[in-house]
Design a protein around this motif. Sequence first.
Motif, short mmCIF file in Angstrom:
data_model
loop_
_atom_site.label_atom_id
_atom_site.label_comp_id
_atom_site.label_asym_id
_atom_site.label_seq_id
_atom_site.Cartn_x
_atom_site.Cartn_y
_atom_site.Cartn_z
N GLY A 96 -28.92 41.90 1.91
CA GLY A 96 -27.59 42.58 1.31
C GLY A 96 -27.00 41.48 0.49
N VAL A 97 -26.78 40.43 1.17
CA VAL A 97 -26.08 39.29 0.61
C VAL A 97 -26.87 38.38 -0.44
CG1 VAL A 97 -24.44 39.07 2.31
CG2 VAL A 97 -26.55 37.60 2.53
N GLY A 98 -28.37 38.51 -0.72
CA GLY A 98 -29.14 38.12 -1.72
C GLY A 98 -30.06 37.53 -1.44
N ALA A 99 -30.56 37.36 -0.01
CA ALA A 99 -31.82 36.33 0.30
C ALA A 99 -32.94 37.23 0.01
CB ALA A 99 -31.73 36.44 1.97
N GLN A 100 -33.96 36.26 -0.25
CA GLN A 100 -35.18 37.09 -0.96
C GLN A 100 -36.07 36.67 0.41
OE1 GLN A 100 -36.06 35.12 -4.54
NE2 GLN A 100 -34.52 36.28 -5.37
N MET A 101 -36.96 37.64 0.65
CA MET A 101 -38.03 37.73 1.81
C MET A 101 -39.12 36.85 0.97
SD MET A 101 -38.01 40.87 4.12
CE MET A 101 -38.30 42.04 2.85
N SER A 102 -40.00 36.04 1.91
CA SER A 102 -41.26 35.27 1.54
C SER A 102 -42.31 36.61 1.36
CB SER A 102 -41.72 34.38 2.28
OG SER A 102 -41.85 34.70 3.59
N PRO A 103 -43.31 36.48 0.92
CA PRO A 103 -44.37 37.48 0.86
C PRO A 103 -45.10 37.56 2.18
CG PRO A 103 -44.83 35.77 -1.12
CD PRO A 103 -43.64 35.44 -0.26
N THR A 104 -45.09 36.82 2.96
CA THR A 104 -45.43 36.84 4.37
C THR A 104 -44.62 37.61 5.15
OG1 THR A 104 -46.59 34.63 4.30
CG2 THR A 104 -46.39 35.52 6.32
N LYS A 153 -42.42 39.78 4.17
CA LYS A 153 -42.42 41.17 3.71
C LYS A 153 -43.49 42.03 4.29
CE LYS A 153 -40.47 40.50 -1.13
NZ LYS A 153 -40.87 40.57 -2.51
N ARG A 154 -44.50 41.30 4.19
CA ARG A 154 -45.76 42.10 5.05
C ARG A 154 -45.51 42.28 6.49
NH1 ARG A 154 -49.93 39.43 7.27
NH2 ARG A 154 -49.58 37.50 6.35
N LEU A 155 -45.00 41.27 7.04
CA LEU A 155 -44.75 41.49 8.63
C LEU A 155 -43.53 42.48 8.96
CD1 LEU A 155 -44.65 37.95 9.69
CD2 LEU A 155 -46.42 39.59 10.28
N ALA A 156 -42.62 42.56 8.00
CA ALA A 156 -41.57 43.60 8.08
C ALA A 156 -42.08 45.02 7.88
CB ALA A 156 -40.34 43.21 6.86
N LYS A 157 -43.15 45.10 7.05
CA LYS A 157 -43.55 46.66 6.94
C LYS A 157 -44.16 47.18 8.49
CE LYS A 157 -44.60 46.18 2.02
NZ LYS A 157 -45.87 46.06 1.23
N ARG A 158 -44.50 46.47 9.09
CA ARG A 158 -45.17 46.82 10.50
C ARG A 158 -44.20 47.37 11.19
NH1 ARG A 158 -49.54 42.08 11.72
NH2 ARG A 158 -50.77 42.21 9.86
#
Length: 67
Positions: free
Chosen positions: A52-60, A62-67
């Motif tokens: 929400g404050v503008g951080a960007q997730m790395s591709p890895t 992102k993949r882990l957060a979907k689980r």
Amino acid sequence: MGRKKRPFYRIVVTDSRKRRDSGWIESIGYYNPVSDPKEIKIDEERLNYWIGVGAQMSPTVKRLAKR
């Protein structure tokens, strides 16, 4: 983190302008691929705050957060 043949990963928030190993702002979880079943713990409230404050997730992450 971890040791030889037993990896263990922290999921952290860091400033992109710093070096890779120069430190981090906050640890929001971890991932242990060796345990059975694979263990993933992410503090979703803090993850949503940083996004929400503008951080960007790395591709890895992102993949882990979907689980």
